[in-house]
Write a protein that holds these residues in place. Structure first.
Motif, PDB file in Angstrom:
ATOM      1  N   ARG A 165       0.819  -1.216   0.000  1.00 35.23           N
ATOM      2  CA  ARG A 165       0.000   0.000   0.000  1.00 35.23           C
ATOM      3  C   ARG A 165       0.850   1.262   0.000  1.00 35.23           C
ATOM      4  NH1 ARG A 165      -4.282   0.004   4.588  1.00 35.23           N
ATOM      5  NH2 ARG A 165      -4.827   1.934   3.481  1.00 35.23           N
ATOM      6  N   ARG A 186      -7.878   3.372 -15.597  1.00 33.80           N
ATOM      7  CA  ARG A 186      -8.366   2.696 -14.397  1.00 33.80           C
ATOM      8  C   ARG A 186      -7.426   1.541 -14.060  1.00 33.80           C
ATOM      9  NH1 ARG A 186     -14.094   0.844 -15.259  1.00 33.80           N
ATOM     10  NH2 ARG A 186     -13.112  -0.815 -16.456  1.00 33.80           N
ATOM     11  N   ASN A 188      -6.553  -1.688 -12.005  1.00 29.71           N
ATOM     12  CA  ASN A 188      -7.277  -2.751 -11.317  1.00 29.71           C
ATOM     13  C   ASN A 188      -6.271  -3.674 -10.640  1.00 29.71           C
ATOM     14  OD1 ASN A 188     -10.126  -2.352 -12.770  1.00 29.71           O
ATOM     15  ND2 ASN A 188      -8.530  -2.289 -14.338  1.00 29.71           N
ATOM     16  N   GLU A 196      -9.415  -3.970  -6.301  1.00 33.89           N
ATOM     17  CA  GLU A 196      -9.311  -2.540  -6.026  1.00 33.89           C
ATOM     18  C   GLU A 196      -9.201  -1.794  -7.354  1.00 33.89           C
ATOM     19  OE1 GLU A 196      -9.407  -0.906  -3.056  1.00 33.89           O
ATOM     20  OE2 GLU A 196      -9.806  -2.837  -2.082  1.00 33.89           O
ATOM     21  N   GLN A 197      -9.892  -0.656  -7.452  1.00 34.77           N
ATOM     22  CA  GLN A 197      -9.861   0.141  -8.678  1.00 34.77           C
ATOM     23  C   GLN A 197      -9.559   1.594  -8.346  1.00 34.77           C
ATOM     24  OE1 GLN A 197     -13.756  -0.690 -10.434  1.00 34.77           O
ATOM     25  NE2 GLN A 197     -12.822  -2.228 -11.763  1.00 34.77           N
ATOM     26  N   LEU A 198      -8.602   2.161  -9.068  1.00 35.93           N
ATOM     27  CA  LEU A 198      -8.277   3.576  -8.953  1.00 35.93           C
ATOM     28  C   LEU A 198      -8.381   4.190 -10.340  1.00 35.93           C
ATOM     29  CD1 LEU A 198      -6.017   1.871  -7.011  1.00 35.93           C
ATOM     30  CD2 LEU A 198      -5.674   4.210  -6.229  1.00 35.93           C
ATOM     31  N   ARG A 200      -7.986   7.667 -12.840  1.00 37.82           N
ATOM     32  CA  ARG A 200      -7.418   8.990 -13.059  1.00 37.82           C
ATOM     33  C   ARG A 200      -7.685   9.400 -14.505  1.00 37.82           C
ATOM     34  NH1 ARG A 200      -7.176   8.363  -8.464  1.00 37.82           N
ATOM     35  NH2 ARG A 200      -5.446   8.557  -6.995  1.00 37.82           N
ATOM     36  N   PHE A 213      -1.015   6.512  -9.373  1.00 40.31           N
ATOM     37  CA  PHE A 213      -2.008   5.857  -8.536  1.00 40.31           C
ATOM     38  C   PHE A 213      -1.380   5.609  -7.165  1.00 40.31           C
ATOM     39  CE2 PHE A 213      -2.709   4.488 -12.933  1.00 40.31           C
ATOM     40  CZ  PHE A 213      -4.047   4.823 -13.128  1.00 40.31           C
ATOM     41  N   ASP A 214      -1.993   6.165  -6.135  1.00 37.43           N
ATOM     42  CA  ASP A 214      -1.479   6.027  -4.765  1.00 37.43           C
ATOM     43  C   ASP A 214      -2.242   4.904  -4.076  1.00 37.43           C
ATOM     44  OD1 ASP A 214      -0.563   6.267  -2.195  1.00 37.43           O
ATOM     45  OD2 ASP A 214      -0.713   8.459  -2.137  1.00 37.43           O
ATOM     46  N   LEU A 215      -1.548   3.809  -3.802  1.00 41.10           N
ATOM     47  CA  LEU A 215      -2.213   2.638  -3.241  1.00 41.10           C
ATOM     48  C   LEU A 215      -2.565   2.817  -1.769  1.00 41.10           C
ATOM     49  CD1 LEU A 215      -0.337  -0.336  -4.931  1.00 41.10           C
ATOM     50  CD2 LEU A 215      -2.063   1.216  -5.829  1.00 41.10           C
ATOM     51  N   TYR A 217      -4.681   4.740  -0.702  1.00 37.44           N
ATOM     52  CA  TYR A 217      -6.113   5.003  -0.650  1.00 37.44           C
ATOM     53  C   TYR A 217      -6.934   3.757  -0.975  1.00 37.44           C
ATOM     54  CZ  TYR A 217      -4.626   9.849  -0.499  1.00 37.44           C
ATOM     55  OH  TYR A 217      -4.032  11.027  -0.132  1.00 37.44           O
ATOM     56  N   THR A 218      -6.314   2.605  -0.942  1.00 32.69           N
ATOM     57  CA  THR A 218      -7.016   1.344  -1.202  1.00 32.69           C
ATOM     58  C   THR A 218      -7.074   0.502   0.069  1.00 32.69           C
ATOM     59  OG1 THR A 218      -5.047   0.053  -1.789  1.00 32.69           O
ATOM     60  CG2 THR A 218      -6.039   1.395  -3.537  1.00 32.69           C
TER      61      THR A 218
END
Length: 257
Positions: A165, A186, A188, A196-198, A200, A213-215, A217-218
């Protein structure tokens, strides 16, 4: 062996092999089915080796003449990667009227829900001095009666190895288009039964685009990470041409606070 010279015996063997398949091609219409089946199996085995050789040879000889994985990486990067479609020539370089779930190589897949596909996907050669990637990927979209168009890129197992993370995953791309549209990325991450999906949005309108993508926030379960893939989602793609000149990923740990 690297650097091994090709002597007269090698040239003789290559000439004999070429003549053997030249004769087989000439005799194919009249050959017995047993002979034809045997030669077809042998030809397929040889084609796999030839395709593998051509992928490496054309990738090294292609313009720009830079290592296929060469690109700037952030400090403390512990993993970096450029997908195969941007590295070397693909065995099937393009698809016209591409159906949904159409693969281009082993890592990229096109998804859409059009009833009638007027989407073309093709690998193109990069020749500009500024390009680090030997190849790019071009999407031509004419009439579009669907609700979504996306390109999924499977990341290799190394991307998931040791993923935590505290990691930041960077996506960098060079995008050209005939008219401006929004493109979203996105990420995944499958961990156990969960994904988990982020998401931008790519900041277009400049030569190079970069998102992270900052993990942190997952709710990533670091012990169960299985695979990663990234979807590039194109909004309102009709009557447009989009060229992804380059696409790279890198991973680094966030600095301790």
């Amino acid at each position: 062996m690297a650097g091994r010279s090709r002597g007269p015996l090698d040239r003789l063997v290559q000439r004999a092999a070429a003549l053997r398949w030249q004769r087989a091609a000439a005799d194919a219409r009249e050959a017995s089915l047993d002979d034809l089946r045997r030669d077809r199996s042998a030809a397929r085995r040889m084609k796999r080796h030839l395709d593998a050789f051509l992928h490496v040879a054309e990738g090294r000889l292609a313009l720009p003449a830079i290592g296929t994985q060469a690109f700037p990486r952030p400090h403390d990067t512990d993993w970096a990667w450029r997908p195969e479609a941007w590295c070397g020539p693909l065995a099937v370089p393009g698809i016209a009227a591409a159906p949904s779930k159409a693969p281009l190589g082993d890592e990229a897949t096109l998804f859409h829900d059009c009833r009638v596909s007027e989407v073309t996907m093709r690998q193109v050669r990069n020749t500009r001095a500024a390009d680090l990637a030997p190849f790019g990927l071009r999407l031509d979209v004419f009439r579009f009666d669907g609700t979504y168009l996306s390109l999924a890129v499977d990341l290799p197992p190394a991307a998931a190895l040791g993923l935590q993370r505290r990691h930041l995953i960077r996506l960098e791309s060079i995008v050209e288009m005939e008219r401006p549209i929004a493109i979203f990325a996105r990420l995944n991450i499958k961990h156990g039964p969960n994904v988990e999906q982020l998401v931008r949005e790519l900041p277009l309108g400049q030569d190079e685009t970069r998102i992270e993508f900052d993990l942190a926030y997952t709710k990533l379960n670091e012990k169960r990470v299985e695979k990663l893939w990234c979807d590039l989602i194109f909004e309102g793609p009709q009557m447009n041409q989009v060229i992804l000149r380059d696409l790279t990923f890198s991973r680094r740990p966030r600095a301790d606070l």
